[in-house]
Design a protein around this motif. Structure first.
Motif, short mmCIF file in Angstrom:
data_model
loop_
_atom_site.label_atom_id
_atom_site.label_comp_id
_atom_site.label_asym_id
_atom_site.label_seq_id
_atom_site.Cartn_x
_atom_site.Cartn_y
_atom_site.Cartn_z
N ILE A 1 -14.40 -2.26 -30.52
CA ILE A 1 -15.01 -3.61 -30.19
C ILE A 1 -16.34 -3.37 -29.24
O ILE A 1 -16.49 -2.36 -28.78
CB ILE A 1 -13.98 -4.31 -28.92
N SER A 2 -17.19 -4.38 -30.00
CA SER A 2 -18.71 -3.99 -29.28
C SER A 2 -18.82 -3.97 -27.99
O SER A 2 -18.38 -5.20 -27.30
CB SER A 2 -19.63 -4.94 -30.11
N ASP B 1 -19.72 1.71 -29.29
CA ASP B 1 -21.25 1.33 -29.83
C ASP B 1 -20.94 0.88 -31.55
O ASP B 1 -21.18 1.96 -32.19
CB ASP B 1 -21.94 2.37 -29.86
N THR B 2 -20.52 -0.32 -31.63
CA THR B 2 -20.17 -0.34 -33.06
C THR B 2 -20.99 -0.59 -33.98
O THR B 2 -21.09 -0.39 -35.29
CB THR B 2 -19.29 -2.00 -33.32
N THR B 3 -22.46 -1.01 -33.65
CA THR B 3 -23.51 -0.81 -34.50
C THR B 3 -23.85 0.69 -35.22
O THR B 3 -23.96 0.82 -36.50
CB THR B 3 -24.82 -1.14 -33.93
N THR C 1 -21.00 1.21 -37.71
CA THR C 1 -21.16 0.48 -39.14
C THR C 1 -22.36 1.27 -39.91
O THR C 1 -22.18 1.29 -41.13
CB THR C 1 -21.47 -0.93 -38.75
N TRP C 2 -23.36 1.57 -39.20
CA TRP C 2 -24.27 2.39 -39.72
C TRP C 2 -23.86 3.52 -40.35
O TRP C 2 -24.17 3.75 -41.71
CB TRP C 2 -25.43 2.44 -38.92
N GLU C 3 -23.08 4.17 -39.74
CA GLU C 3 -22.56 5.68 -40.23
C GLU C 3 -21.67 5.27 -41.85
O GLU C 3 -21.65 6.14 -42.47
CB GLU C 3 -21.91 6.24 -39.11
N ALA C 4 -20.79 4.32 -41.54
CA ALA C 4 -19.82 3.91 -42.85
C ALA C 4 -20.95 3.79 -43.98
O ALA C 4 -20.75 4.07 -44.95
CB ALA C 4 -19.02 2.81 -42.15
N GLY D 1 -25.36 -5.94 -36.22
CA GLY D 1 -26.46 -4.92 -35.88
C GLY D 1 -26.63 -4.18 -36.99
O GLY D 1 -26.69 -2.81 -36.85
N VAL D 2 -26.79 -4.82 -38.30
CA VAL D 2 -27.25 -4.00 -39.47
C VAL D 2 -28.35 -4.80 -40.07
O VAL D 2 -28.80 -6.13 -39.57
CB VAL D 2 -26.24 -3.72 -40.61
#
Ligand code: IMP
Length: 443
Positions: free
Chosen positions: A98-99, A202-204, A207-210, A252-253
């Motif tokens: 969760i962000s 920090d979900t952004t 997500t960026w890493e994925a 956040g992408v």
């Protein structure tokens, strides 16, 4: 990188959850980017029915990261209950994140939502009364309480006080409600915070890493384009942006991280709550769609309004979202209806005709749909797994929709089960980032 956004192309309830659930098999991560527990989806898996309001649809797949992005408004007691329910049924919620920046729905948001609707009387929006609008209003007013605030009691108490103070007047009728007591509220939210803490992140960055690892990330929209606060039928809308562009802000992408946008549309149209609906049916055919399609809300149980497919509105949705593919769901519900009508323009007073979705509310509120008629079919299509399995009339119907919108149809739903889905070649070719499931492989 492969980012795929799944968005509602109508007024919500198009079947996004099922599509996301199917794509989740090959995705590494599923991210919700807006809305809250006003959304609701039902997934039937191995004879068991699961209903979610907040947790992303991918949670039933072991090993997937399921993210509630910063753009979502979270009711922490609803989320905690969903996590507990998953555990009770033997599903590990360990992939949930969760962000820390997601905003929280507070008890006063729900009371204000309710009071706002009562005050509007006949003009009410027909909200789900889950506190969505007041929570987003506080976010914009910079009076919101965020997920991360649950981790510090002093900050939490101060922020709740600051947020409630300007609402004192409006909340007066609820003054005796124990849920509004500052101390009780702080304690209750601290307790929920303890339970949710392991999932806050920090979900952004995740997500960026994925995306950076070239994994498939599915951005799961809630509600639909015509409920968008900027582009929908304002004020009869929700308080967030269900359009694909919001996936960037709410997760956040960057825009370049989204490679494909699939719009989900039913083969007909439904709407819950008030507001214009030019192709609405108030007759036996509409009632039949409601019964056969099971058109009753997952969140509120309300009977949904029903109508013919509206290509004026869908073409508007295709443009706003930059749709690269379209998923048509519930085609089977139209079986046995003759003829089928398809809305291709709107008619206004004094012979006016509109090919494009009218921007002016006075026009839209008075518009009626103008139709072309197409032959229906009687064959049972629920076992169709490729387009060729469909009767000619059903294929012609889909081809007409696709040509009108200029968007390829990538999947077609022919029944409620997971396997009752046609994957077209366009879907199998999708992005190449992850092999899509061949029809026979679906569990
Ligand atoms: P709210 O989002 O609860 O503020 O409700 C605003 C409008 O959006 C109302 O017309 C609701 O019925 C509608 N709405 C909100 N969430 C959904 C959904 O998930 N599906 C369909 N309609 C929705």
């Amino acid at each position: 990188m492969a980012g795929l956004a799944i968005v509602g192309a109508q007024w919500g309830d198009e079947g996004k959850g099922k599509v996301t659930d199917l794509l989740a098999q090959r995705a590494a991560m599923i991210v919700r980017f807006q809305g809250g527990n006003n959304a609701g989806h039902t997934i039937v898996r191995g004879g068991e029915t699961f209903k979610f309001h907040l947790v992303p649809s991918g949670i039933l797949h072991p090993g997937k990261k399921c993210v509630i992005g910063n753009g979502v408004v979270v009711n922490p007691s609803v989320l905690t209950a969903e996590i507990e329910e998953l555990r009770r049924r033997g599903i590990d919620p360990g992939g949930l994140r969760i962000s820390a920046n997601a905003h929280l729905i507070m008890p006063y948001h729900m009371l204000l939502d309710h009071a706002g609707e009562v005050r509007l009387g006949k003009l009410q929006i027909g909200t789900t009364r889950r506190g969505i609008g007041p929570c987003y209003a506080d976010k914009a007013a910079r009076l919101g309480i965020r997920m991360q605030d649950l981790l510090d009691e002093k900050i939490l108490r101060q922020k709740i006080y600051a947020a409630m103070e300007p609402k004192r007047q409006t909340l007066r009728p609820f003054a005796k409600d124990p849920a509004l007591d500052l101390h009780t509220m702080t304690e209750d939210y601290r307790t929920l915070g303890h339970r949710l803490e392991p999932y806050i992140a920090d979900t952004t960055r995740l997500t960026w890493e994925a995306l950076d690892r070239d994994e498939l990330v599915v951005f799961e929209g809630a509600q639909g384009t015509l409920l968008d606060i900027d582009h929908g039928t304002y004020p009869f809308v929700t308080s967030s942006n269900p359009v694909a562009g919001a996936a960037c802000v709410g997760a956040g992408v960057g825009p370049r991280d989204i490679d494909d946008v699939w719009g989900i549309a039913k083969a007909y149209v439904t709407r819950v709550g008030a507001g214009p609906f030019p192709s609405e049916l108030d007759d036996d055919i509409g009632a039949r769609m409601r019964t056969v399609g099971g058109e009753f809300g997952t969140t509120t149980g309300r009977a949904r309004r029903t109508g013919w497919i509206d290509l004026v509105a869908l073409r508007y949705a295709a443009r706003l979202n930059g749709m690269s593919g379209m998923v048509v769901t519930k085609l089977d519900v139209l079986t046995g209806i003759h003829p089928l009508s398809v809305a291709v323009r709107y008619l206004g007073p004094e012979g006016a005709s509109f090919d494009e979705y009218p921007y002016h509310q006075s026009i839209l509120h008075k518009a009626s749909a103008d139709y072309v008629e197409m032959p229906g079919w009687d064959e049972d299509i629920s076992a169709a797994r490729r387009l060729d399995d469909l009767p000619d009339a059903a294929r012609d119907y889909l081809a007409f929709v696709s040509d009108f919108l200029g968007v390829p149809i990538v999947m077609v739903g022919v029944g409620p089960g997971r396997e009752q889905m046609i994957w077209t070649e366009a879907a199998e070719r999708y992005a190449g980032a992850a092999p899509l499931v061949a029809p026979g492989e679906l569990p």
